[in-house]
Design an enzyme around this catalytic site. Structure first.
Site, PDB file in Angstrom:
ATOM      1  CE1 TYR A 112      61.480  48.786  24.030  1.00 52.16           C
ATOM      2  CE2 TYR A 112      61.853  48.718  21.677  1.00 52.16           C
ATOM      3  CZ  TYR A 112      61.335  49.354  22.782  1.00 52.16           C
ATOM      4  OH  TYR A 112      60.653  50.535  22.642  1.00 52.16           O
ATOM      5  CD1 TRP A 114      55.633  48.183  20.330  1.00 53.05           C
ATOM      6  CD2 TRP A 114      53.413  48.029  20.368  1.00 53.05           C
ATOM      7  NE1 TRP A 114      55.139  49.417  20.645  1.00 53.05           N
ATOM      8  CE2 TRP A 114      53.777  49.350  20.673  1.00 53.05           C
ATOM      9  CE3 TRP A 114      52.065  47.710  20.324  1.00 53.05           C
ATOM     10  CZ2 TRP A 114      52.848  50.350  20.942  1.00 53.05           C
ATOM     11  CZ3 TRP A 114      51.141  48.695  20.589  1.00 53.05           C
ATOM     12  CH2 TRP A 114      51.523  50.002  20.898  1.00 53.05           C
TER      13      TRP A 114
END
Length: 771
Positions: A112, A114
């Site tokens: 999880y 970017w």
């Protein structure tokens, strides 16, 4: 010196890398970018800094089978550097053991975050494909950024959680058609530096300027004045944090009693207004939600509330709601209520007006309604049905077998024995890091792919060094950004780093499914294949060049623009709700949701409502902790990414993250500009560098997220963080039983001068390493 100039695509924009003899010299902004982010050039200093993970490393206590306590606990142990062969043998063996003893659901696919830009080297896709082919894994659902929004909006306006992006007005439409924009949570330009997946050029600032030049007026409803750019000349309404819903209710009541609301739209295009109106007027609960009531909660005076109600109802208006206000106790309510307020105001479904969410949180939002599909690594169905709400990871580790509510379902939290984390930093985005530390000691094994020795790497058992986006080939396709950009490798990977795909392919070979994972393609063959798949899918209309021409194009290629109306359009709903229904149960906007009401939750009713937060400036706890902490996104980095980069480091005060304090609060505490201060509550404490400014309203402090956590004594509850990570202080508490989202912005603290010797920041220092 023979310099090479190569394109670089990142989440914060496109650049040109200048390379000499394989050495990265500098990173320059693209000449095509009208508002380049300063984050990019700062990547150079981080490329070879002391924090790089150069070889596979295993925590000594784990390697020797010692218990996870005291000096062998995660976060405090020595690491032993090992060969790639040994590391891969350990990881593959542990995956086999855990699955054989506890089942596939005991493996958590914790990708999880970017990660970095690039279509092929997307860590989440790579990890989930690898784990699914191996038998499956427990997954997570929703995001820390917008969990409450993602769950509530499908109930209220239908569609997929993110479909609202194509259904709200774009900036150019706002400039042409709108008179008044009311932004709950503001429109901070610093957030529009970024775009997941890549960004060809920044357009948000120019489009906002265009709106102002066209005469659009802006109102900034936020505790922070700079949540709108100075050139917008916005009216500032400094609202008590976590009270946006109460303010919207006061505006709605004022509209109702003055007959300023759009009864025709409410009758034809919405359901449940009569039941909501009973709540507004106090018929259902005895509390009238009028402007006086709202003023007592929000700190906005009655006259301002009344005036705002009149302007919203009599002008062509747009209600914007930002993501920050839903990361709080009962975070679903301001999202739901903002839709209801827009429906009442009379501009819903009119060009350039109505309602929208997340403007300026990413450059793509409000810039383009979307982009054509771009091919990605094929997903593999996960054989394990179990999942957890993303922000409930600590609860899952601490309380396996416990049942929780989630969006009308009952979930049983699985027992997780192995955490495999790739492409994110839980010790950045999770709340109450001391609680997470306790939970992190529970599983048998934690495997992490990382390029730097950040906190998550230091709290792992096995750390595998990965190449950065500068050290691998790929191409970028950002969220809603209508461009594809080549990403040729700028330099060789540092030390023994490998790409995530290379690592998973080697593990898959040991576990017997390498061919299924790689499909017998090399990494560059995959990149070519995905581009050509995209090209073929777009057809002759797009007329994209072949891969070789694309790969050598420094500025990338443009994709065809998408045009509406899109499914769920509010304009078509207004025109003909029978012919163009929404995908809600009623086919209309659900001001009252029978479905949510049937869940019976005491913290999320069948219509938007005011629920008092657990921590806010009128709470009992404010006697001890009288300041509300706003832990918003930083201007100097993306979340925690490149906190070790030059731009982020230059923003520090004596090596600490800056905290903004109103001068009235500072003077009463003896705090001066530049002073090192201790921010604290019952959950923890951290050091930060004081900035005195009336940019924040009295009673509020602002400390951005993303400073790499640097606990004085890792594993000891409440220990001082030397660096200024606000999640030392935030509560790990779900915003409601509906979404189970995070509530980071519901946190009370106090601040005091730090009188002791200022400790060294060790956040960017590797742990002790043995060979």
């Amino acid at each position: 010196m023979v310099e090479r100039r190569l394109p670089v695509a990142t989440h914060w924009g496109s650049y040109v890398a200048v390379v000499d003899s394989g050495r990265l010299v500098r990173i320059e902004p693209s000449v095509d970018d009208p508002a380049p982010s300063p984050i990019g050039p700062g990547m150079v200093t981080a490329a070879d800094d002391a924090a790089r993970v150069l070889r596979p490393a295993v925590r000594r206590g784990w390697l020797e089978g010692l218990p996870r306590v005291h000096d062998t606990a995660r976060g405090t142990d020595v690491f032993v550097e090992v060969s790639w062969d040994e590391a891969l043998t350990l990881v593959s063996g542990e995956l086999r053991r855990v699955r054989a003893e506890y089942g596939n659901s005991a493996v958590f696919g914790g990708s999880y975050g970017w990660a970095s830009a690039g279509v092929f080297h997307n860590p989440q896709n790579q990890l989930q494909r690898f784990l699914a082919l191996g038998g499956g894994y427990t997954d997570s659902r929703n995001t820390y950024s917008t969990a409450a929004l993602e769950v509530i909006l499908p109930h209220v306006i239908g569609g997929a959680p993110w479909s609202y992006q194509s259904r709200m007005p774009m900036w150019d439409e706002i400039a042409e058609n709108c008179d008044l924009v009311v932004a709950f949570g503001g429109l901070a330009l610093k957030n529009s530096q970024i775009n997941p997946g890549g960004l060809a050029r920044h357009r948000t600032e120019g489009l906002q300027r265009k709106c102002r030049e066209a005469g659009v007026r802006f109102v900034n409803v936020s505790p922070i004045r700079s949540d709108t750019a100075g050139f917008l000349d916005a009216e500032w309404l400094p609202v008590v944090p976590n009270t946006d819903t109460a303010l919207m209710l006061g505006i709605a009541h004022t509209m109702l009693v003055n007959d300023w609301h759009d009864q025709d739209f409410l009758d034809r295009c919405c359901v449940g207004f009569d039941r909501f109106a009973s709540y507004l007027t106090g018929t259902s609960d005895g509390v009238v939600k009028d402007a006086d009531w709202a003023a007592g909660i929000t700190g906005i005076d009655r006259e301002s509330i009344t005036d705002l109600a009149r302007r919203l109802a009599t002008q062509r208006s747009l209600i914007m709601v930002n993501y920050a206000i839903q990361r709080a106790d009962h975070g679903e309510q301001p999202i739901w209520m903002s839709v209801v307020l827009a429906a009442m105001a009379g501009s819903m479904g009119r060009a350039g007006c109505g309602w929208g969410a997340g403007y300026a949180t990413m450059d793509a939002t409000g810039v383009a309604p979307g982009r054509p599909a771009v091919a990605s690594v094929p997903r593999v169905s996960n054989p394990v049905p179990d999942f957890i709400p993303v922000a409930r990871i600590a609860d899952t580790l601490l309380h396996p077998g416990q049942s929780i509510d989630y969006d009308g379902r009952r979930l049983t939290l699985p027992e997780l024995r192995l955490i495999y984390w790739c492409g994110g930093n839980p010790f950045h985005h999770h709340q109450d890091l001391h609680r997470l530390t306790r939970a992190w000691q529970v599983p048998d094994t934690v495997v992490v792919h990382e390029a730097w020795w950040n906190t998550t790497a230091k709290f792992a058992d096995i750390v595998l060094p990965v190449a950065t986006s500068l050290e691998r080939d790929d191409f970028a396709a950002g969220f809603s950004d209508p461009h594809l950009t080549a990403m040729p490798k700028v330099r060789e990977p540092a030390g023994g780093s490998r790409t995530d795909h290379h690592i998973f392919a080697a593990l898959a070979a040991r576990l017997g499914y390498e061919q299924q994972f790689t499909q017998s393609r090399s990494e560059f063959e995959w990149i070519r294949h995905l581009y050509e798949q995209t090209r073929a899918g777009l057809g002759d209309e797009a007329a994209l060049p072949d891969f070789d021409d694309f790969w050598h194009s420094p500025s990338g290629v443009a994709l065809p623009a998408l045009s509406g109306p899109f499914p769920g359009s509010f304009e078509t709903l207004r025109a003909n709700p029978q012919a163009f229904p929404l995908t809600t149960p009623s086919g209309r906007i659900e001001i009252f949701s029978e479905e949510i009401d049937s869940f019976g939750y005491d913290d999320c009713a069948g219509h938007p409502a005011w629920f008092e937060p657990a921590e806010w400036l009128h709470a009992e706890a404010s006697d001890r902790f009288p300041l509300h902490l706003i832990s918003n996104q930083p201007a100097s980095r993306l979340h925690s990414q490149y906190d070790n980069g030059g731009h982020s480091l230059s923003s520090k005060i004596n090596g600490r993250e800056p905290v903004t304090i109103n001068p009235l609060d500072a003077v009463s505490r003896g705090i001066d500009n530049g002073m090192i201060v201790r921010v604290h509550n019952d959950r923890g404490s951290c050091l930060a560098g004081a900035i005195l400014s009336d940019d924040v309203m009295p009673g509020v402090i602002q400390l951005s997220t993303g400073a790499w956590w640097d606990p004085a004594q890792p594993g000891q509850s409440g220990t001082l963080d030397h660096h200024g990570n606000p999640n030392t202080l935030t509560a790990d508490r779900p915003c409601s039983r509906l979404s189970q989202g995070p509530s980071a912005h519901s946190a009370l603290v106090d601040v005091e001068p730090y009188d002791g010797p200022v400790p060294q920041v060790l956040a960017f220092t590797p742990p002790p390493l043995e060979h």
